[in-house]
Motif scaffolding. Structure first.
Motif, PDB file in Angstrom:
ATOM      1  N   VAL A  83     -51.980 -25.111   4.401  1.00 54.36           N
ATOM      2  CA  VAL A  83     -52.400 -26.489   4.152  1.00 54.36           C
ATOM      3  C   VAL A  83     -53.756 -26.697   4.827  1.00 54.36           C
ATOM      4  N   PRO A  86     -54.287 -31.758   4.988  1.00 54.70           N
ATOM      5  CA  PRO A  86     -52.959 -32.373   4.867  1.00 54.70           C
ATOM      6  C   PRO A  86     -52.963 -33.793   4.304  1.00 54.70           C
ATOM      7  N   ARG A  87     -53.997 -34.565   4.571  1.00 52.00           N
ATOM      8  CA  ARG A  87     -54.012 -35.960   4.119  1.00 52.00           C
ATOM      9  C   ARG A  87     -54.216 -36.082   2.612  1.00 52.00           C
ATOM     10  N   GLN A  88     -54.795 -35.041   1.986  1.00 52.48           N
ATOM     11  CA  GLN A  88     -55.076 -35.079   0.555  1.00 52.48           C
ATOM     12  C   GLN A  88     -54.150 -34.199  -0.276  1.00 52.48           C
ATOM     13  N   SER A  89     -53.368 -33.348   0.367  1.00 47.30           N
ATOM     14  CA  SER A  89     -52.562 -32.356  -0.331  1.00 47.30           C
ATOM     15  C   SER A  89     -51.196 -32.909  -0.742  1.00 47.30           C
ATOM     16  N   TRP A  90     -50.856 -32.769  -2.018  1.00 45.87           N
ATOM     17  CA  TRP A  90     -49.528 -33.215  -2.454  1.00 45.87           C
ATOM     18  C   TRP A  90     -48.449 -32.301  -1.886  1.00 45.87           C
ATOM     19  N   ALA A  92     -48.539 -30.914   1.105  1.00 41.87           N
ATOM     20  CA  ALA A  92     -48.338 -31.394   2.481  1.00 41.87           C
ATOM     21  C   ALA A  92     -47.466 -32.647   2.485  1.00 41.87           C
ATOM     22  N   LYS A  93     -47.663 -33.516   1.519  1.00 42.99           N
ATOM     23  CA  LYS A  93     -46.824 -34.728   1.445  1.00 42.99           C
ATOM     24  C   LYS A  93     -45.382 -34.350   1.123  1.00 42.99           C
ATOM     25  N   ARG A  96     -43.817 -32.950   4.048  1.00 46.40           N
ATOM     26  CA  ARG A  96     -43.872 -33.956   5.117  1.00 46.40           C
ATOM     27  C   ARG A  96     -44.648 -33.451   6.327  1.00 46.40           C
ATOM     28  N   ASP A  98     -48.095 -34.093   6.170  1.00 49.22           N
ATOM     29  CA  ASP A  98     -49.370 -34.738   5.891  1.00 49.22           C
ATOM     30  C   ASP A  98     -49.986 -35.438   7.096  1.00 49.22           C
ATOM     31  N   ASN A  99     -49.233 -35.619   8.163  1.00 48.12           N
ATOM     32  CA  ASN A  99     -49.781 -36.204   9.389  1.00 48.12           C
ATOM     33  C   ASN A  99     -50.032 -35.155  10.467  1.00 48.12           C
TER      34      ASN A  99
END
Length: 153
Positions: A83, A86-90, A92-93, A96, A98-99
């Motif tokens: 990753v 992380p803030r833009q990656s689906w 990563a979301k 979980r 993404d933070n």
């Protein structure tokens, strides 16, 4: 301080957050002996966990503590995903993470903290807002999908 950093300080410019995060990211330094943090799922070698700890979970205090590294990490995980943002990656979301910081993450992690460690994490969660282990919900989702697919076949 490097020459570029000095020039940026003189110009008053700061690095974009994603570049700063990438500078702090980590990747496993070897293909053998990779372990996953039981809380966030980041993948590193045991030596990296001992030397640097977990960047996402500093409260686990793994630096220079091999015994704690063995308690807080596991060699039992499935899949991996690098990753970068992380803030833009689906992905990563979906995982979980993404933070968290950029790095290589396990798709699912097998293993739980010992009872004493769980109590400490619950106390910290109440006081400092420590988020629950993200791989628990990912494992649940994977098992749900497998069950759902076998029912419809």
């Amino acid at each position: 301080m490097g020459r570029d950093e000095e020039e940026q300080e003189q110009d008053g410019q700061e690095l974009p957050q994603t570049v700063a995060d990438l500078a702090n990211s980590s990747a496993p330094s070897a293909l053998r002996g990779i372990r996953a943090c039981k809380r966030c799922g980041i993948l590193k070698t045991l030596e990296q966990f001992v030397n640097d700890g977990c960047e996402n979970c500093p409260f686990l205090e793994m630096v220079d503590n091999p015994e704690k590294c063995n308690l807080c990490t596991t060699a039992f995980f499935e899949g991996q995903s690098a990753v970068m943002d992380p803030r833009q990656s689906w992905v990563a979301k979906w995982l979980r993470v993404d933070n968290y910081l950029p790095g290589v993450y396990a798709i699912s992690v097998t293993g739980q903290f010992e009872k004493d460690m769980k109590k400490n994490l619950k106390v910290e969660a109440a006081v400092g807002g420590v988020v629950q282990h993200r791989a628990d919900s990912t494992s649940w989702l994977l098992s749900f999908l497998v069950t759902r697919m076998s029912i419809t076949l």
